[in-house]
Design an enzyme around this catalytic site. Sequence first.
Site, mmCIF file in Angstrom:
data_model
loop_
_atom_site.group_PDB
_atom_site.id
_atom_site.type_symbol
_atom_site.label_atom_id
_atom_site.label_comp_id
_atom_site.label_asym_id
_atom_site.label_seq_id
_atom_site.Cartn_x
_atom_site.Cartn_y
_atom_site.Cartn_z
ATOM 1 N N ASP A 20 -2.854 0.665 -6.627
ATOM 2 C CA ASP A 20 -1.499 0.308 -7.070
ATOM 3 C C ASP A 20 -1.257 0.634 -8.539
ATOM 4 O O ASP A 20 -0.129 0.536 -9.025
ATOM 5 C CB ASP A 20 -1.282 -1.214 -6.945
ATOM 6 C CG ASP A 20 -1.151 -1.664 -5.508
ATOM 7 O OD1 ASP A 20 -0.786 -0.835 -4.652
ATOM 8 O OD2 ASP A 20 -1.404 -2.850 -5.247
ATOM 9 N N LYS A 31 4.706 -6.656 -8.714
ATOM 10 C CA LYS A 31 5.479 -5.750 -7.843
ATOM 11 C C LYS A 31 5.608 -6.377 -6.463
ATOM 12 O O LYS A 31 4.806 -7.240 -6.072
ATOM 13 C CB LYS A 31 4.800 -4.382 -7.720
ATOM 14 C CG LYS A 31 3.362 -4.369 -7.169
ATOM 15 C CD LYS A 31 3.240 -4.388 -5.662
ATOM 16 C CE LYS A 31 1.802 -4.468 -5.163
ATOM 17 N NZ LYS A 31 1.661 -4.766 -3.733
ATOM 18 N N PRO A 89 0.458 -14.698 -9.016
ATOM 19 C CA PRO A 89 -0.598 -15.257 -8.169
ATOM 20 C C PRO A 89 -1.743 -14.263 -7.951
ATOM 21 O O PRO A 89 -1.511 -13.066 -7.754
ATOM 22 C CB PRO A 89 0.113 -15.549 -6.843
ATOM 23 C CG PRO A 89 1.554 -15.606 -7.166
ATOM 24 C CD PRO A 89 1.771 -14.731 -8.370
ATOM 25 N N ALA A 131 -1.382 -5.039 -12.451
ATOM 26 C CA ALA A 131 -0.418 -5.160 -13.559
ATOM 27 C C ALA A 131 -1.170 -5.314 -14.875
ATOM 28 O O ALA A 131 -0.809 -4.697 -15.888
ATOM 29 C CB ALA A 131 0.494 -6.363 -13.333
HETATM 30 O O1 C5P Z 1 -7.628 0.479 -4.464
HETATM 31 P P1 C5P Z 1 -7.808 -1.000 -4.369
HETATM 32 O O2 C5P Z 1 -9.073 -1.467 -5.021
HETATM 33 O O3 C5P Z 1 -6.621 -1.764 -4.807
HETATM 34 O O4 C5P Z 1 -7.960 -1.309 -2.836
HETATM 35 C C1 C5P Z 1 -8.474 -2.513 -2.334
HETATM 36 C C2 C5P Z 1 -8.929 -2.282 -0.917
HETATM 37 O O5 C5P Z 1 -7.788 -2.016 -0.082
HETATM 38 C C3 C5P Z 1 -9.826 -1.080 -0.770
HETATM 39 O O6 C5P Z 1 -11.168 -1.442 -0.929
HETATM 40 C C4 C5P Z 1 -9.538 -0.627 0.642
HETATM 41 O O7 C5P Z 1 -10.326 -1.378 1.548
HETATM 42 C C5 C5P Z 1 -8.093 -1.010 0.859
HETATM 43 N N1 C5P Z 1 -7.163 0.116 0.667
HETATM 44 C C6 C5P Z 1 -7.113 1.115 1.626
HETATM 45 N N2 C5P Z 1 -6.243 2.165 1.453
HETATM 46 C C7 C5P Z 1 -5.427 2.222 0.369
HETATM 47 C C8 C5P Z 1 -5.481 1.200 -0.607
HETATM 48 C C9 C5P Z 1 -6.355 0.169 -0.421
HETATM 49 O O8 C5P Z 1 -7.823 1.090 2.629
HETATM 50 N N3 C5P Z 1 -4.611 3.252 0.234
#
Ligand code: C5P
Length: 334
Positions: free
Chosen positions: A165, A31, A123, A133
């Site tokens: 995501d 994405k 990547p 994904a």
């Molecule tokens: O949810 P995910 O593991 O993809 O998020 C990775 C990091 O990105 C989280 O640990 C957080 O620090 C940050 N994040 C955030 N707010 C979001 C999504 C991600 O602070 N809405």
Amino acid sequence: MGFDNSARAMDKKKHITADESPVVKVLAPAKINLTLEILGKRPDGYHELRSLVVPVSLYDTLTLTRVKGPSIAVSCAVVGLPGEHQVMLPAPGDNLAVRAARLLRDVTGYSDGAHIEIQKEIPIGGGMGGGSADAAGTLVGLNHLWQTGLTVEKLMELGAQLGSDIPAMVYGKPVCMEGRGEKVRPVPCHWPVGTEWWIVVINPGFNVPTRDIYRRYRTGLTLPQETFINACFALEGGDVKLASASLHNSLEAVVYKKYPLLSIVAGRLKSAGALGVLLSGSGASVFAVAANHDQALSIESQVKRESGLWLWTRVAKILPDGVMVAHGPLEARV
Ligand code: C5P
């Protein structure tokens, strides 16, 4: 909200029923975020987001094999990515696809297992949702292979437990994502026949840790509401020029400050005539929107020629119809 039940729609498309074959193959697209706004910090430490997310024609390929017994195993190979990506692969237990498979099995009580073979072309740590994904493709693919019968909405709910995501990527079509990422609103695209949006993606061969970028983020440029509305109209109607003029990423400044090379890459893409250039998610990939396929190819070769740097590049297109291209048709193999 009007989700179609894509898992069921895909079932109709397959040529061989799941009980006849122990294997399905899933194309899991990357994405990009056409807009990514950070609206504030949440009590849970995450950030409140609003983002237009669209799938693009750059895929990881998952081959999911049903196995007897409870084992969930993964094997991963990188394809066409720089060598560094091989060492960036997560340990099997941390692999989001494995965690997705375990979660689906726990929730449904399914008794057997799976082998997940991933050919990685997205990547790693590139801001293009590669790990997400794989998790999304695993949820959709195993739900089909195991015949566990969960709705897309339920798969999205499970996805939200694994990463911000993933709900958008389970849905698989252009969406506006809000909250932490768990609120997903479809953006239906009615593009004039023959409309295509081409992008050039550049990745410098290193990854950017998302958590660190969010931690460094204080406040950034906000997106005027009018620009966000323009971006939505542009995406719905296929207006590539308006979309390019409405690109926004609140994380861009903090990422470019820490990794100045990415800002140089963005500058090169602009000078090569791109309609618009943006950091993808939290980086390290940067994408340029081109007027058409030929221009995308010419931007790609100009930046490669002039940068004097080794850069991974790819020309891809936005997938306005998303999921049927994205997750299928699931291809069953005997
Ligand atoms: O949810 P995910 O593991 O993809 O998020 C990775 C990091 O990105 C989280 O640990 C957080 O620090 C940050 N994040 C955030 N707010 C979001 C999504 C991600 O602070 N809405």
